[in-house]
Design an enzyme around this catalytic site. Structure first.
Site, mmCIF file in Angstrom:
data_model
loop_
_atom_site.group_PDB
_atom_site.id
_atom_site.type_symbol
_atom_site.label_atom_id
_atom_site.label_comp_id
_atom_site.label_asym_id
_atom_site.label_seq_id
_atom_site.Cartn_x
_atom_site.Cartn_y
_atom_site.Cartn_z
ATOM 1 C CB CYS A 113 51.609 41.383 46.135
ATOM 2 S SG CYS A 113 52.331 40.655 47.616
ATOM 3 C CG ASN A 147 47.698 58.051 43.113
ATOM 4 O OD1 ASN A 147 47.689 59.248 43.369
ATOM 5 N ND2 ASN A 147 46.601 57.375 42.827
ATOM 6 C CD GLU A 148 43.790 58.470 45.621
ATOM 7 O OE1 GLU A 148 43.237 57.502 45.082
ATOM 8 O OE2 GLU A 148 43.284 59.598 45.668
ATOM 9 C CB CYS A 155 49.338 36.719 47.677
ATOM 10 S SG CYS A 155 50.891 37.524 48.103
ATOM 11 C CB CYS A 158 50.871 38.790 51.997
ATOM 12 S SG CYS A 158 51.090 40.200 50.894
ATOM 13 C CD GLU A 304 44.516 62.987 43.379
ATOM 14 O OE1 GLU A 304 43.326 62.644 43.357
ATOM 15 O OE2 GLU A 304 45.450 62.222 43.121
ATOM 16 C CD1 TRP A 312 35.992 59.186 41.779
ATOM 17 C CD2 TRP A 312 35.412 58.604 43.854
ATOM 18 N NE1 TRP A 312 36.609 60.057 42.636
ATOM 19 C CE2 TRP A 312 36.279 59.714 43.908
ATOM 20 C CE3 TRP A 312 34.924 58.064 45.041
ATOM 21 C CZ2 TRP A 312 36.653 60.308 45.114
ATOM 22 C CZ3 TRP A 312 35.304 58.653 46.236
ATOM 23 C CH2 TRP A 312 36.159 59.756 46.260
ATOM 24 C CD GLU A 352 40.050 58.519 37.908
ATOM 25 O OE1 GLU A 352 41.008 59.101 37.357
ATOM 26 O OE2 GLU A 352 40.108 58.086 39.076
ATOM 27 C CG PHE A 354 31.187 61.327 32.970
ATOM 28 C CD1 PHE A 354 30.921 62.362 32.075
ATOM 29 C CD2 PHE A 354 30.725 60.054 32.667
ATOM 30 C CE1 PHE A 354 30.203 62.135 30.915
ATOM 31 C CE2 PHE A 354 30.000 59.817 31.511
ATOM 32 C CZ PHE A 354 29.744 60.858 30.626
ATOM 33 C CG HIS A 355 37.391 63.086 38.564
ATOM 34 N ND1 HIS A 355 37.914 64.334 38.797
ATOM 35 C CD2 HIS A 355 37.376 62.463 39.770
ATOM 36 C CE1 HIS A 355 38.214 64.454 40.080
ATOM 37 N NE2 HIS A 355 37.898 63.335 40.697
#
Ligand SMILES: [Zn+2]
Length: 667
Positions: A113, A147-148, A155, A158, A304, A312, A352, A354-355
């Protein structure tokens, strides 16, 4: 600010998932692949801080020490994008409440959050401790915060913070009630504490609809600002100890929930993650790259991409031989100064596994993906001195505006399939197909640098936007706009007096009604010379108010009324395209605008992607074939040297699919 002397080539590296004997092998393989950079510590919070009182940097010390010894450019992440389990157990408030009002337990990532005081305290503390410990290491080339970033929390923390944000913005409840038009459905607010967040328990409904767009758009602004405050807090904590290393966070192209133009003002360098699907158009990937460059109007980092496949998407095709290389050069061509992968070694478990990665589960250098990576690494070493000196330039600006993105997709009617990115892309695609460079620009850009501004679907026209566009056109610019433009103000309330509201004088048309066509319905537009083109989705029914008609509708009760117009305003022109023509129709209109604006398009007929980066002394031309059929190189490049092969280009040379040439041409 620290500057890099080479194209960073590497990516996410998670030695923490592996025993130490593998680290040694990694160093050998990375050298072999020409890798010079590693992004580390992206998801290690639980290890760095095993409990509220204890920090443990011993493993990260060893990783940083190894990478420094081997002379890697280290991109050091702050690890705050996945909460430690103990924190969620002790302080449930750090987890998010979702759109359906469900408060989450420990799990997944990107799960904090933004308005939790506990999350704010500990994320900031961790970033500060990392900077204090590693900030003076000269091998740290970039800080990678979190990250991202993304998502939305609904909530109670917020909700409280939202009320504070609203009080600051509106000052009085009268102003807020007016902005949200709360007389509709009797929603008048008499106390700030009556305001609730617009999720499924409140005014939100369906996937992305709302009863009150004014409220929901404010919540988007508030959410983007809240998460940005998290970024700024970590950034400022790093700056206390490290004054000169650039700080970034990895963005996600046309990701909807964060106003990246606002974010970029707080970042030293933009970086992003590029994950096209098997069916993503190359023009859309090019647009996203241009948007990332446009955020700061500067070269960016590709943080990346996958060397082979994702895990995904619904169908995670392998990149065909040469495709990763071609995609990498497209990214450089559109303004990146780095090529980085997720990830360097493929995980053994987790969602991940199979990434794709540079080092596959087989663990050797004897794979197609490794060989292709190594070839690219070698080439980038050669290219570094040329590429890093150059930047992109454009005569065309395509306006991209996150508030319009939110607003248009909240509207209930007139057409459910209206998607912001698709419509912006349909204009971008024209310029891409004609090999005309484009800057993706914000609403407050300096328009005077451009000959053409394309602003399709400019649904929300906020204060100051219409005068800026008027000035641009008055001084000789050409503006392209059209249906669903000039409709609402910043709160999604309609500009009264006839569409396109504040753009009406500029466009020289009055749109009286907007017809919506179902997917199986169509109309046509008929140009003055009798040529016809199909059109659909939306049809503005309009009256000329000084504009000239370029095409009329071919059928229905509004047959023969204007569909496409052109208006002289000052020294410039406004093209108003009142419907969604098929490609050939749109291209015909845009061809006319481009020729009228004298935009340079020397490679308009080539089916290669041709992009230029320039320095004061030379041009670097990136020529890439993304089509299955071989394509000839334009003859003007004959006699010049291809930097990649060292060979001279000859008349009659062709490029097969995914082949690339980079041609240096002195100015
Ligand atoms: Zn929250």
């Amino acid at each position: 600010m620290k500057k890099w002397e080479r194209i960073l080539f590497g990516g996410d590296y998670n030695p923490n998932q592996w025993p130490r004997e593998i680290w040694k092998e990694d160093m050998r393989l990375f050298k072999k692949a020409g890798i010079n950079s590693a992004t580390v510590n992206v998801f290690s919070w639980a290890k760095l801080q095993p409990s509220e009182e204890i920090y443990d940097f011993s493993e990260l010390d060893a990783i940083i020490e190894m990478l420094s010894r081997e002379n890697y450019d280290i991109v050091l992440a702050t690890s705050t994008a996945a909460l430690p389990a103990w924190m969620v157990k002790r302080y449930p408030e750090v987890a998010r409440t979702d759109f359906n009002g469900i408060h989450h337990k420990f799990g997944e990532r990107h799960n904090a959050c933004p308005n939790s005081p506990i999350y704010q305290k500990y994320s900031r503390a961790l970033a500060g401790k990392l900077a204090e410990r590693y900030g003076n290491n000269s091998h740290i080339s970039c800080w990678h915060v979190n990250n991202e970033y993304g998502g939305i929390c609904y909530c109670e923390n917020c909700e409280k913070a939202f009320r504070v944000w609203l009080r600051k913005k509106y000052k009085t409840l009268e102003a807020l009630n007016k902005a949200w038009n709360t007389e509709f459905w009797g929603h008048t607010i008499y106390d700030w504490d009556e305001i609730v967040v617009p999720n499924a328990l409140g005014d939100g409904f369906g996937d992305d609809k709302t009863a009150f767009a004014g409220l929901s758009i404010d919540y988007c602004r508030f959410n983007s600002d809240s998460i940005l405050e998290n970024f700024k807090a970590e950034r400022d904590a790093i700056r206390e100890f490290d004054k000169e290393t650039p700080i970034t966070t990895n963005l996600m192209g046309t990701y909807k929930q964060l106003d990246y133009f606002k974010w970029a003002k707080e970042m030293d360098v933009v970086s992003w993650d590029n994950y096209p699907a098997n069916d993503t158009l190359w023009s859309l990937t090019a647009m996203r790259n241009d948007l990332m460059r446009g955020l700061k109007g500067k070269p960016f980092m590709l943080m990346e991409q996958t060397p082979s496949q994702q895990n995904w998407k619904p169908y995670n095709s392998l990149k065909r031989p040469g495709q990763m290389r071609a995609q990498s050069y497209q990214t450089l061509a559109h303004g990146s100064n780095t090529i980085q992968f997720f990830q360097l070694r493929r995980s053994i478990g987790g969602c991940e596994k199979f990434h794709g990665a540079v080092i596959a589960h087989a663990g050797t250098e004897n794979t197609r993906v490794f060989r292709e990576t190594a070839q690219l690494g070698k080439e980038l070493q050669l290219l570094s001195p040329y590429v890093l000196k150059t930047v992109n330039q454009a005569q065309v600006g395509v306006l991209f505006d996150w508030e319009n993105y939110w607003a248009i997709e909240y509207t209930s009617g007139p057409h459910k399939d209206l998607r912001y990115v698709d419509q912006i892309h349909s204009y971008y695609e024209y310029f891409y197909d004609r090999n005309i460079s484009v800057d993706m620009i914000p609403a407050d850009a300096d328009f005077s640098r451009y000959k053409i501004i394309a602003a399709p679907l400019l649904y929300m026209v906020r204060e100051g936007m219409a005068p800026a566009l008027e000035k641009f056109v008055r001084e000789g610019g050409i503006l392209l706009t059209g249906f669903m433009s000039g409709i609402v103000d910043q709160s999604d309330n309609v500009h009264l007096g006839g569409y396109p509201g504040p753009l009406r004088k500029l466009a020289g048309v009055w749109v009286e009604e907007i017809d919506a066509l179902a997917p199986d319905q169509a109309n046509t537009i008929v140009f003055e010379d009798g040529c016809e083109s199909s059109c659909g989705m939306l049809c503005d029914i309009m009256h000329l108010e000084g504009a000239q008609c370029l095409a009329r509708y071919g059928s229905d009760f509004y047959k023969d009324t204007p569909a496409v117009t052109k208006n002289k305003y000052g020294k410039g022109y406004v093209y108003y395209i009142g419907t969604v023509p098929e490609k050939s129709g749109l291209y015909r209109i845009l061809d006319q605008a481009v020729s009228e604006a004298s935009v340079e398009a020397p490679f308009r007929d080539s089916l290669l992607e041709i992009t230029c980066r320039k320095s004061e002394k030379e041009e670097l031309w990136f020529l890439i074939n993304f089509r299955p059929e071989p394509q000839p190189l334009p003859e003007c490049f004959a006699g010049k040297e291809d930097l990649l092969s060292g060979k001279t280009v000859l008349i009659g040379d062709t490029l097969s699919q995914y082949e690339v040439r980079i041609i240096r041409s002195p100015l």
